[in-house]
Design a protein around this motif. Structure first.
Motif, mmCIF file in Angstrom:
data_model
loop_
_atom_site.group_PDB
_atom_site.id
_atom_site.type_symbol
_atom_site.label_atom_id
_atom_site.label_comp_id
_atom_site.label_asym_id
_atom_site.label_seq_id
_atom_site.Cartn_x
_atom_site.Cartn_y
_atom_site.Cartn_z
ATOM 1 N N HIS A 276 47.427 22.504 90.257
ATOM 2 C CA HIS A 276 47.379 21.763 91.514
ATOM 3 C C HIS A 276 46.617 22.566 92.568
ATOM 4 O O HIS A 276 45.759 22.015 93.280
ATOM 5 C CB HIS A 276 48.794 21.453 92.007
ATOM 6 C CG HIS A 276 48.822 20.641 93.275
ATOM 7 N ND1 HIS A 276 48.845 19.258 93.286
ATOM 8 C CD2 HIS A 276 48.818 21.026 94.587
ATOM 9 C CE1 HIS A 276 48.851 18.827 94.537
ATOM 10 N NE2 HIS A 276 48.836 19.874 95.345
ATOM 11 N N VAL A 277 46.930 23.845 92.681
ATOM 12 C CA VAL A 277 46.262 24.692 93.676
ATOM 13 C C VAL A 277 44.784 24.857 93.327
ATOM 14 O O VAL A 277 43.920 24.808 94.210
ATOM 15 C CB VAL A 277 46.949 26.074 93.772
ATOM 16 C CG1 VAL A 277 46.149 27.006 94.680
ATOM 17 C CG2 VAL A 277 48.373 25.920 94.301
ATOM 18 N N TRP A 278 44.476 25.013 92.055
ATOM 19 C CA TRP A 278 43.095 25.185 91.625
ATOM 20 C C TRP A 278 42.262 23.952 91.959
ATOM 21 O O TRP A 278 41.084 24.051 92.277
ATOM 22 C CB TRP A 278 43.047 25.490 90.135
ATOM 23 C CG TRP A 278 41.672 25.619 89.561
ATOM 24 C CD1 TRP A 278 41.110 24.880 88.566
ATOM 25 C CD2 TRP A 278 40.667 26.564 89.954
ATOM 26 N NE1 TRP A 278 39.819 25.294 88.315
ATOM 27 C CE2 TRP A 278 39.522 26.322 89.158
ATOM 28 C CE3 TRP A 278 40.619 27.581 90.917
ATOM 29 C CZ2 TRP A 278 38.352 27.071 89.283
ATOM 30 C CZ3 TRP A 278 39.447 28.321 91.041
ATOM 31 C CH2 TRP A 278 38.337 28.070 90.235
ATOM 32 N N ASN A 279 42.880 22.778 91.863
ATOM 33 C CA ASN A 279 42.256 21.534 92.312
ATOM 34 C C ASN A 279 40.900 21.303 91.645
ATOM 35 O O ASN A 279 39.912 20.991 92.315
ATOM 36 C CB ASN A 279 42.114 21.548 93.835
ATOM 37 C CG ASN A 279 41.705 20.196 94.399
ATOM 38 O OD1 ASN A 279 41.972 19.152 93.796
ATOM 39 N ND2 ASN A 279 41.049 20.202 95.556
ATOM 40 N N GLU A 280 40.874 21.486 90.328
ATOM 41 C CA GLU A 280 39.658 21.262 89.540
ATOM 42 C C GLU A 280 38.458 22.039 90.076
ATOM 43 O O GLU A 280 37.323 21.556 90.072
ATOM 44 C CB GLU A 280 39.338 19.768 89.464
ATOM 45 C CG GLU A 280 40.423 18.964 88.768
ATOM 46 C CD GLU A 280 40.069 17.495 88.627
ATOM 47 O OE1 GLU A 280 39.070 17.058 89.249
ATOM 48 O OE2 GLU A 280 40.773 16.793 87.895
ATOM 49 N N GLY A 282 38.221 23.228 93.200
ATOM 50 C CA GLY A 282 38.045 23.084 94.637
ATOM 51 C C GLY A 282 38.607 24.241 95.438
ATOM 52 O O GLY A 282 38.307 24.380 96.631
ATOM 53 N N TYR A 283 39.416 25.100 94.808
ATOM 54 C CA TYR A 283 40.018 26.226 95.524
ATOM 55 C C TYR A 283 38.974 27.313 95.752
ATOM 56 O O TYR A 283 38.233 27.679 94.845
ATOM 57 C CB TYR A 283 41.192 26.797 94.729
ATOM 58 C CG TYR A 283 41.901 27.910 95.450
ATOM 59 C CD1 TYR A 283 42.806 27.629 96.468
ATOM 60 C CD2 TYR A 283 41.638 29.239 95.135
ATOM 61 C CE1 TYR A 283 43.436 28.650 97.154
ATOM 62 C CE2 TYR A 283 42.270 30.266 95.806
ATOM 63 C CZ TYR A 283 43.169 29.969 96.823
ATOM 64 O OH TYR A 283 43.798 30.988 97.491
ATOM 65 N N ARG A 297 54.438 26.757 96.322
ATOM 66 C CA ARG A 297 54.753 25.444 95.757
ATOM 67 C C ARG A 297 55.905 25.497 94.743
ATOM 68 O O ARG A 297 56.360 24.454 94.282
ATOM 69 C CB ARG A 297 53.519 24.854 95.072
ATOM 70 C CG ARG A 297 52.370 24.536 96.021
ATOM 71 C CD ARG A 297 51.230 23.832 95.271
ATOM 72 N NE ARG A 297 51.714 22.618 94.622
ATOM 73 C CZ ARG A 297 51.831 21.430 95.212
ATOM 74 N NH1 ARG A 297 51.505 21.307 96.488
ATOM 75 N NH2 ARG A 297 52.262 20.376 94.539
#
Length: 323
Positions: A276-280, A282-283, A297
């Motif tokens: 979720h944090v990595w966001n594909e 996007g992090y 989280r």
């Protein structure tokens, strides 16, 4: 004719210099070599573990999801799932990477499965335990992993993500309430009774492994892995302790020493929040901030840990999974 020959010779020298310059530029611009290994076990062999299969649901999903990140970042992933995740194949893949990678290269290692323990026969305290990864046909002891990582060349960056349980105190604690609602959550802790039965049935094997590691390592192991794994990353004290550890290693685990990692229906709790944090992709933060964001989280009953080996001052400021 003499002038023509002279011009030809000049052109040849110029072409040679240009080719050498191009080769040098290409070499300096070459990307670092990167390889990855992803291990996920939804079960182990009852033959080795005293009749216990340790069924889980999401560990293979975890391994495949980590491999997808590696591939998207330009790495060459190897995936070992359940029956393929044997001691020989896991150690073989790690050793192959250690032989191949050079300064500036990157090795990404992930594990999702049960964590276990065996009595430490080489430590100072009689009741001390060595933590393990429960591979399909036998446990991989933390001392073994530490020794294998120490064999990487100076300057190689190694990232280890372990969605597992390695706690001595949790074996004496009640199962925590995660506070999470939705997916069925299962502990990734090998039951203490199973751990002891497995050790007793294969005591000669595990005792010999530990003694072999101690003999091979000698004084090169500056600190006991269990002690080092309790320290937070970016600790100057920890970096000083392991000055002889050649590669730069960041290890992130799914929980603290007095907690247990949980398995879900689609991902382990730690892996799910990490994704979720990595966001594909996007992090954009660094490893320290990445860990903090994942930790924020997670429920209080499962707080991811972060620790380092070797000189990681530069490594830990990089974007996660950067090749």
């Amino acid at each position: 004719m003499a002038k023509t020959a002279k011009r030809s010779a000049t052109k040849a020298r110029t072409a040679k210099r240009s080719a050498a310059k191009a080769k040098s530029t290409k070499r300096s611009a070459a990307k670092a070599t990167s390889v990855s290994l992803h291990i996920g076990l939804n079960a182990v062999s009852p033959t080795h573990y005293g009749g216990w299969s340790g069924d889980l649901c999401a560990c293979e999903f975890d391994a495949n999801d980590m491999a997808a990140i590696a591939k998207a970042r330009g790495m060459k992933p190897t995936v070992l799932l359940t029956k393929e995740a044997t001691r020989s194949k896991a150690l073989g893949a790690i050793r192959a990477a250690a032989k191949t990678l050079k300064r500036g290269d990157f090795f990404f290692l992930t594990y999702s499965g049960h964590g276990g323990q065996v009595p430490d026969v080489t430590g100072e305290e009689d009741d001390k335990k060595d933590e393990t990864w429960c591979l399909y046909d036998g446990e991989l002891i933390d001392d073994e992993l530490y020794l294998e990582l120490s064999r990487f060349a100076t300057g190689v960056r190694v990232l280890v993500l372990s969605d597992s349980c390695h706690s001595g105190t949790v074996t004496r604690a009640a199962m925590p309430s995660t506070g999470m609602v939705g997916p069925t959550l299962r502990s990734k802790m090998m039951p203490p009774s199973v751990a002891m039965r497995t050790y007793q049935e294969h005591q000669e094997f595990y005792d010999r492994l530990q003694r072999d590691v101690a003999r091979t390592a000698g004084k090169s192991l500056e600190a006991d892995p269990d002690t080092m794994l309790s320290h937070v990353a970016v600790s100057p004290r920890l970096t000083a302790i392991v000055t002889k550890f050649k590669p730069a290693v960041i290890l992130m685990s799914g929980c603290q020493d007095n907690q247990t990692s949980m398995d879900g229906d689609h991902n382990g709790a730690f892996t799910e929040q990490m994704l979720h944090v990595w966001n594909e992709g996007g992090y954009a933060g660094n490893y320290a901030k990445f860990h903090a964001a994942i930790k924020a989280r997670m429920p209080a009953s499962q707080s991811p840990n972060l620790f380092t080996l070797g000189s990681t001052a530069s490594f830990i400021t990089q974007q996660p999974f950067q090749v």
